[in-house]
Design an enzyme around this catalytic site. Structure first.
Site, PDB file in Angstrom:
ATOM      1  N   ASP A  91       0.861  -1.178   0.000  1.00 49.77           N
ATOM      2  CA  ASP A  91       0.000   0.000   0.000  1.00 49.77           C
ATOM      3  C   ASP A  91       0.902   1.234   0.000  1.00 49.77           C
ATOM      4  O   ASP A  91       2.113   1.129   0.181  1.00 49.77           O
ATOM      5  CB  ASP A  91      -0.998  -0.037   1.153  1.00 49.77           C
ATOM      6  CG  ASP A  91      -0.343   0.196   2.484  1.00 49.77           C
ATOM      7  OD1 ASP A  91       0.885   0.409   2.523  1.00 49.77           O
ATOM      8  OD2 ASP A  91      -1.050   0.164   3.495  1.00 49.77           O
ATOM      9  N   GLY A  93       1.113   3.933   1.884  1.00 47.50           N
ATOM     10  CA  GLY A  93       1.450   4.670   3.089  1.00 47.50           C
ATOM     11  C   GLY A  93       0.438   5.760   3.392  1.00 47.50           C
ATOM     12  O   GLY A  93       0.373   6.265   4.510  1.00 47.50           O
ATOM     13  N   ASP A 273      -8.447  -7.045   0.793  1.00 48.85           N
ATOM     14  CA  ASP A 273      -7.503  -7.257   1.885  1.00 48.85           C
ATOM     15  C   ASP A 273      -8.192  -6.769   3.140  1.00 48.85           C
ATOM     16  O   ASP A 273      -9.056  -5.893   3.077  1.00 48.85           O
ATOM     17  CB  ASP A 273      -6.212  -6.452   1.692  1.00 48.85           C
ATOM     18  CG  ASP A 273      -6.384  -5.013   2.142  1.00 48.85           C
ATOM     19  OD1 ASP A 273      -7.027  -4.239   1.408  1.00 48.85           O
ATOM     20  OD2 ASP A 273      -5.925  -4.664   3.247  1.00 48.85           O
ATOM     21  N   CYS A 311     -13.748 -27.361   8.284  1.00 45.50           N
ATOM     22  CA  CYS A 311     -12.492 -26.749   7.846  1.00 45.50           C
ATOM     23  C   CYS A 311     -11.400 -27.817   7.787  1.00 45.50           C
ATOM     24  O   CYS A 311     -11.294 -28.642   8.695  1.00 45.50           O
ATOM     25  CB  CYS A 311     -12.086 -25.643   8.821  1.00 45.50           C
ATOM     26  SG  CYS A 311     -10.514 -24.866   8.411  1.00 45.50           S
ATOM     27  N   CYS A 313      -8.076 -27.047   7.553  1.00 46.87           N
ATOM     28  CA  CYS A 313      -6.768 -26.426   7.825  1.00 46.87           C
ATOM     29  C   CYS A 313      -5.989 -27.298   8.823  1.00 46.87           C
ATOM     30  O   CYS A 313      -6.557 -28.169   9.471  1.00 46.87           O
ATOM     31  CB  CYS A 313      -6.937 -24.999   8.347  1.00 46.87           C
ATOM     32  SG  CYS A 313      -7.227 -24.844  10.116  1.00 46.87           S
ATOM     33  N   CYS A 316      -7.438 -27.262  12.419  1.00 43.49           N
ATOM     34  CA  CYS A 316      -8.666 -28.039  12.610  1.00 43.49           C
ATOM     35  C   CYS A 316      -8.427 -29.542  12.456  1.00 43.49           C
ATOM     36  O   CYS A 316      -9.141 -30.350  13.032  1.00 43.49           O
ATOM     37  CB  CYS A 316      -9.742 -27.560  11.634  1.00 43.49           C
ATOM     38  SG  CYS A 316     -10.360 -25.918  12.076  1.00 43.49           S
ATOM     39  N   HIS A 342      -5.861 -20.420  11.337  1.00 47.17           N
ATOM     40  CA  HIS A 342      -7.207 -20.881  10.960  1.00 47.17           C
ATOM     41  C   HIS A 342      -8.000 -19.775  10.270  1.00 47.17           C
ATOM     42  O   HIS A 342      -8.610 -20.000   9.227  1.00 47.17           O
ATOM     43  CB  HIS A 342      -7.983 -21.399  12.180  1.00 47.17           C
ATOM     44  CG  HIS A 342      -9.447 -21.525  11.905  1.00 47.17           C
ATOM     45  ND1 HIS A 342      -9.992 -22.605  11.231  1.00 47.17           N
ATOM     46  CD2 HIS A 342     -10.484 -20.650  12.113  1.00 47.17           C
ATOM     47  CE1 HIS A 342     -11.293 -22.404  11.062  1.00 47.17           C
ATOM     48  NE2 HIS A 342     -11.623 -21.229  11.594  1.00 47.17           N
TER      49      HIS A 342
HETATM   50 ZN   LIG Z   1      -9.457 -24.506  10.434  1.00 45.71          ZN
END
Ligand SMILES: [Zn+2]
Length: 378
Positions: A91, A93, A273, A311, A313, A316, A342
């Site tokens: 970005d 600034g 974002d 999930c 991930c 998890c 996560h």
């Molecule tokens: Zn997760």
């Protein structure tokens, strides 16, 4: 080389492919925020590979103050410095100069402000912002803009976005000059312009039309999610979007909740974002496909299930809610790290599921199922 290609649409929603010096990005995309070259919560660039991150976002203001963009340049640029070989957006600034620093003074040339670290007086204008981002060697540089406070008067917002337009012309000239230098770190760095105009639709539309005349590789909508009602944000996107070039990526800066992202995709936005997933994680607020939960809650004390049974991930797949809750209560650093991993995985997965829905022509049904559900609590 085609920089951006829209490969499928559903209503205003776009499924695209964006190509830059460090790779190809499937859009819509959620960019993972690593403000100072690290994701807050002890997450490194190596972890980003594991959680499905496509684009890392770093911060010009912070890296200019610490360690200094000259240090990053001497270390070979931000990609080498933080060990991330994928696309990086920096970005400008502008947002931090206007939100973090004290005693700022805005002139046509730029802004003089006091560092939030040691009070040192620093000047940053369009040229300085481009020079810093060139030293960092990011793939996408953002134009230096003024993000006006909410609420703002019409007169102030008008004068400010006229100046931001003049700043974009100066950014473009300096950016072209820097890219052409023989020792530039990333000579194919791109520049995105930023739409401003506070909450005044006619200013927003005028500004968008003007900045689209300046040849940038993408255009962002900035200055939203700063306290205005959500519906106002959606109305501004609806007003501005018809004036954004169709063949360039559109980036909604700093937004937002999972529901905000789904709704903005439906309105034609490609890039996002937000610090929310990492920040919420550090406060024990976790996202799941059934809504958000607070893992500190007593009811998770003996809960053997993962944070989100839906999930996949690494957190998890390995740890229980009871263990996560214990880590937070005991104030173990690992609590933050696992929670951030996560939540970021969830956001990257959200973007992927949006893309999958667009690929299959079922985005409307996806929006119907999840836009409200993800805004609620488990
Ligand atoms: Zn997760």
């Amino acid at each position: 080389m085609t920089v951006f290609e829209v490969i499928r649409t559903e209503g205003k929603a776009r499924r695209g492919v964006f190509t830059c010096a460090h790779g190809t990005v499937q859009t819509p995309v959620f960019m993972n925020v690593g403000t100072q070259g690290a994701i807050k919560g002890a997450v490194s660039a190596l972890d980003l590979k594991e959680i499905g991150c496509q684009v890392e976002l770093s911060n010009t203001y912070h890296l200019h103050l610490r360690p200094g963009d000259q240090v990053v340049r001497q270390m070979g640029g931000l990609h080498k410095f933080m060990r991330w070989d994928g696309p990086i957006l920096t970005d400008s600034g502008g947002f931090q100069v206007f939100s973090l620093s004290g005693l700022r003074k805005i002139k046509e040339e730029g802004v003089t402000f006091a560092s939030h670290i040691d009070g040192r007086r620093i000047f940053m204008g369009p040229e300085e912002s481009m020079q810093i981002q060139s030293n960092l060697g990011s793939d996408i540089a953002m134009a230096f803009d003024e993000c006006v406070e909410n609420p703002a008067t019409y007169e102030y917002a008008k004068a400010s976005c006229e100046r931001t337009l003049r700043w974009l012309e100066r950014c473009k000239a300096e950016h072209d000059r820097l890219n052409a230098l023989p020792d530039t770190i990333n000579s194919s760095q791109m520049l995105f312009g930023i739409n401003q105009g506070a909450t005044f639709e006619e200013l927003r539309v005028w500004h968008m039309k003007e900045i689209s005349k300046i040849d940038c590789e993408g255009y962002a909508i900035g200055g939203l999610a700063v306290g205005e009602p959500t519906q106002v944000m959606y109305d501004i996107i609806d007003a501005v979007e018809p004036h954004m070039p169709v063949d360039k990526p559109r980036y909604l800066m700093g937004v937002g909740t999972p529901s905000n992202i789904i709704e903005a995709v439906a309105r034609g936005v490609d890039f996002f974002d937000c610090v929310m997933p990492a920040r919420n994680a550090r406060h024990a607020k976790l996202f799941t496909w059934s809504g958000a939960l607070n893992i500190r809650n007593e009811k998770y004390k003996l809960d053997e299930r993962p944070i989100d049974p839906d999930c996949d991930c690494s957190v998890c797949r390995n740890f229980s809610r009871a263990y996560l809750r214990h880590l937070f209560v005991a104030e173990e650093m690992l609590a933050m790290r696992l929670a951030v991993l996560h939540n970021l995985y969830f956001y990257n997965k959200l973007a992927q599921r949006i893309r999958d829905a667009l690929d299959s022509g079922v985005f409307a049904a996806f929006r119907e199922e999840y836009s409200e559900k993800l805004a609620g609590r488990v």
